[in-house]
Design a protein around this motif. Structure first.
Motif, short mmCIF file in Angstrom:
data_model
loop_
_atom_site.label_atom_id
_atom_site.label_comp_id
_atom_site.label_asym_id
_atom_site.label_seq_id
_atom_site.Cartn_x
_atom_site.Cartn_y
_atom_site.Cartn_z
N PHE A 83 12.37 20.80 70.71
CA PHE A 83 11.22 20.38 72.92
C PHE A 83 12.59 18.98 72.38
CE2 PHE A 83 9.37 20.11 76.44
CZ PHE A 83 9.48 19.11 76.50
N ALA A 84 13.66 18.63 72.76
CA ALA A 84 14.76 17.62 72.85
C ALA A 84 13.72 16.39 73.74
CB ALA A 84 15.36 17.03 73.88
N ASP A 85 13.66 14.10 73.59
CA ASP A 85 12.99 13.72 73.99
C ASP A 85 13.88 13.37 75.33
OD1 ASP A 85 12.87 10.71 74.74
OD2 ASP A 85 11.09 10.90 72.55
N GLU A 86 13.67 13.11 76.06
CA GLU A 86 14.99 12.96 76.80
C GLU A 86 14.99 11.65 77.07
OE1 GLU A 86 10.69 13.13 79.47
OE2 GLU A 86 11.81 13.92 77.90
N ASN A 87 14.45 10.57 76.42
CA ASN A 87 15.18 8.77 76.50
C ASN A 87 16.07 9.31 75.24
OD1 ASN A 87 13.24 7.92 78.54
ND2 ASN A 87 11.81 8.65 77.10
N GLY A 88 16.11 9.20 74.59
CA GLY A 88 17.37 8.82 73.79
C GLY A 88 18.06 10.04 74.40
N ALA A 89 17.91 11.51 74.87
CA ALA A 89 19.35 12.00 75.15
C ALA A 89 20.01 11.40 76.04
CB ALA A 89 18.75 13.69 75.83
N ILE A 90 19.23 10.72 76.80
CA ILE A 90 20.33 9.78 77.72
C ILE A 90 20.96 8.63 77.72
CG2 ILE A 90 18.62 8.76 79.31
CD1 ILE A 90 21.48 10.64 81.51
N THR A 91 20.01 8.10 77.11
CA THR A 91 20.34 6.95 76.00
C THR A 91 21.90 7.34 75.38
OG1 THR A 91 18.54 6.10 75.98
CG2 THR A 91 20.02 5.15 75.15
N ALA A 92 21.81 8.10 74.65
CA ALA A 92 23.11 8.82 74.30
C ALA A 92 24.63 9.23 74.64
CB ALA A 92 23.04 10.47 73.01
N LEU A 93 24.39 9.79 75.78
CA LEU A 93 25.05 10.77 76.82
C LEU A 93 25.83 10.18 78.33
CD1 LEU A 93 24.64 14.49 75.48
CD2 LEU A 93 26.11 12.74 74.21
N GLN A 94 25.00 9.30 78.57
CA GLN A 94 24.86 8.81 79.68
C GLN A 94 26.55 8.16 80.02
OE1 GLN A 94 22.27 5.48 81.39
NE2 GLN A 94 22.44 4.81 79.26
N PHE A 114 3.23 26.38 64.53
CA PHE A 114 3.30 25.55 64.58
C PHE A 114 4.50 25.01 63.93
CE2 PHE A 114 2.26 20.74 64.61
CZ PHE A 114 2.76 20.69 65.93
N ALA A 115 4.69 25.14 62.21
CA ALA A 115 5.52 24.50 61.79
C ALA A 115 6.88 25.52 62.15
CB ALA A 115 5.12 25.44 60.80
N HIS A 116 7.30 26.76 63.24
CA HIS A 116 8.77 26.75 64.19
C HIS A 116 8.83 26.98 65.17
CE1 HIS A 116 7.76 28.75 59.46
NE2 HIS A 116 9.19 28.26 59.23
N ARG A 117 7.23 26.95 66.26
CA ARG A 117 7.59 26.70 67.57
C ARG A 117 8.69 26.13 67.46
NH1 ARG A 117 2.59 27.29 70.82
NH2 ARG A 117 3.35 24.97 72.28
N ARG A 118 9.78 26.26 68.10
CA ARG A 118 10.70 25.27 68.93
C ARG A 118 10.62 25.36 70.63
NH1 ARG A 118 15.24 26.10 66.13
NH2 ARG A 118 15.53 27.96 64.28
N ASP A 119 9.69 25.52 71.00
CA ASP A 119 9.65 24.78 72.47
C ASP A 119 10.33 24.70 73.13
OD1 ASP A 119 6.74 25.87 71.76
OD2 ASP A 119 6.27 23.42 72.44
N ALA A 120 12.01 24.46 73.07
CA ALA A 120 13.62 24.16 73.80
C ALA A 120 13.48 25.10 75.29
CB ALA A 120 14.56 24.49 72.66
N TYR A 121 13.26 25.89 74.89
CA TYR A 121 13.17 26.97 76.69
C TYR A 121 12.73 26.09 77.12
CZ TYR A 121 12.93 31.19 79.55
OH TYR A 121 12.55 32.24 80.37
N CYS A 122 11.39 24.43 77.61
CA CYS A 122 10.85 23.57 78.02
C CYS A 122 11.67 23.06 78.13
CB CYS A 122 9.26 24.31 77.94
SG CYS A 122 8.14 23.37 79.30
N GLY A 123 11.98 22.30 77.15
CA GLY A 123 12.05 21.39 76.66
C GLY A 123 13.72 20.24 77.45
N LYS A 124 14.26 21.55 77.63
CA LYS A 124 15.61 22.06 77.97
C LYS A 124 15.44 21.16 79.25
CE LYS A 124 19.66 24.70 79.20
NZ LYS A 124 20.27 26.39 79.03
N PHE A 125 14.90 21.90 80.61
CA PHE A 125 14.55 21.09 81.30
C PHE A 125 13.76 19.36 81.42
CE2 PHE A 125 13.29 25.16 82.65
CZ PHE A 125 14.03 25.73 83.77
#
Length: 467
Positions: A83-94, A114-125
């Motif tokens: 799961f991504a942090d959108e604030n860091g992402a937009i600062t990096a790539l805008q 909890f040690a392996h679940r990614r949740d990137a499916y949701c974080g992408k949104f």
């Protein structure tokens, strides 16, 4: 197009997620990119926690990295192993200034703790929502989550590379317009100011200048002699009288001079009837050779076709052609003969062409039309596309089809091929109602989605759906 494509790789992080997974993602993505034949740049993994981007400061650090490497990368792949942090992402790539591919990892059954679940499916949104708020364009593909080492991602990567080539190649380029529009052909009118607004610079030249330059070339000029050899090796010139062959070579040399002096990436040429009347040649074969060389060349001052030809040439890395919607093919409503007099690249033909006299000109003025490159278009999956300028906008369409092996009788002059287009009759009505011309441009391969993504998401063209 021979330059090796390079992607800037970026990886996300988020404090409470299993950041250790980012290390494996870096290895996966580097392998995926290099196995596909591309190059990459990546910020030093030691500069941020787990080598990912999470905080605004880390985003600024990555933005600085991109700025330092500006011009060295064609696109960015933003990988979300968790799961991504959108604030860091937009600062990096805008301010990346190139296409951005959003890739998110799938979770695996049996690794949902909890040690392996990614949740990137949701974080992408989370990321795509914020990028949309900031009006930063990006590319998303199917499937929503995909492992970098899967065949699905390999196809994503090939498509994204094509999108990058189109976007970066169409952002700013020079196209030569050699001669004025033929008086009878209002269908190929275009708005030069509109094109400039989209970064397309038109350099215009009077056809009389080309004719004068040709007249000042000596028959024994070294460049002309070299060009004759090139043309004779390119296609069958055995029927062409020597004087006409020399004239064609001179025109080709002059076109090369325009291309070099004005840094032309494409050109369109007034191909009749002055060249036939005064120089006794028809330049079809010269445009064919240019297209095979990777320099997009359209005839009849069809600037709009030159634009979609260039886009498809960038996407496919193969030659393109502009053709007439010319003839029905018997009673089959989904087949059409697409044709032109001979500007089709030799590599798109079934066999080596034969340079002949243009029959339309020979009918009333024998000896005036040497230069058609006659033959047949080979079978291959194709994309048809064209555009128009209207009210300050570029409006474009694309659809997918198939050139077939259906025969065209020997008496049919020029270079044509039978193209099977699903729902052709409905598409023809839409093209007619939309005010599109009697030409379409064709490229090798199915690339409608690639063109639509490049044109609408990144380049700001208006899109007309004809399917």
């Amino acid at each position: 197009m021979s330059k090796k494509m390079t992607f800037a790789l970026a990886f996300c992080n988020r404090g409470f997620m299993p950041g250790e997974l980012i290390y494996g993602a870096r290895e996966d993505m580097i392998k995926a990119v290099t196995d596909a034949g591309y190059d990459y740049i990546a910020m030093d993994a030691e500069l941020t926690r787990y080598g990912g981007i999470e905080t605004r400061d880390e985003g600024l650090l990555y933005a600085k990295f991109l700025k330092e490497h500006e011009g060295e990368y064609d696109g960015v792949i933003f990988s979300m192993p968790i799961f991504a942090d959108e604030n860091g992402a937009i600062t990096a790539l805008q301010d990346a200034g190139v296409p951005i591919l959003m890739q998110a990892y799938p979770d695996e059954i049996g690794k949902m703790d909890f040690a392996h679940r990614r949740d990137a499916y949701c974080g992408k949104f989370s990321v795509t929502d914020v990028f949309t708020q900031y009006d930063v364009p990006f590319t998303v593909m199917k499937p929503h989550v995909v492992h970098p080492l899967s065949e699905a991602f390999a196809q994503n990567l090939r498509d994204f590379a094509a999108i990058c080539r189109v976007v970066n190649g169409m952002k700013r380029f020079n196209v030569g317009c050699i001669g004025a529009r033929t008086t009878a052909f209002k269908t190929v009118r275009f708005d030069e100011i509109t094109l400039q607004k989209y970064g397309i610079n038109v350099e215009s030249f009077d056809l009389s200048e080309l004719i004068d330059k040709v007249g000042h070339k000596a028959d024994d000029d070294a460049a002309v002699a070299d060009k004759i050899k090139v043309l004779e090796n390119y296609t069958d010139f055995t029927q062409v009288p020597q004087a006409n062959k020399i004239t064609l070579a001179k025109i080709s040399v002059v076109l090369d001079e325009y291309i070099e002096e004005y840094h032309l990436d494409a050109l369109t040429l007034r191909c009749w009837n002055e060249l036939e009347t005064y120089l006794r040649v028809c330049p079809c074969v010269l445009l064919s050779e240019l297209n095979d060389r990777g320099i997009v060349a359209s005839c009849e001052i069809d600037m709009c076709s030159a634009l979609t030809m260039r886009a498809m040439s960038l996407a496919s890395e193969q030659p393109t052609a502009v053709l007439d919607w010319n003839n029905n093919y018997g009673d089959d409503e989904n087949k059409v003969i697409l044709f032109h007099c001979g500007p089709v690249a030799q590599s798109l033909m079934t066999a080596k062409g034969t340079v002949t006299e243009h029959k339309m000109f020979a009918k009333n003025d024998p000896g005036s039309g040497w230069g058609c490159n006659e033959g047949r278009i080979k079978a291959f999956p194709t994309t048809i596309s064209n555009c128009q300028t209207k009210d300050g906008k570029i409006i474009v369409y694309a659809s997918e089809a198939q050139f077939t092996e259906d025969p065209i009788e020997e008496a049919f002059f020029g270079c044509g091929g039978v193209c099977e287009i699903p729902n052709l009759q409905d598409k023809l009505i839409r093209l007619a109602r939309g005010g599109f011309k009697h030409h379409t441009s064709v490229g090798v391969g199915h690339m409608k989605d690639i063109l639509k993504e490049a044109f609408t998401v990144y380049l700001g063209y208006d899109w007309v759906e004809i399917d």
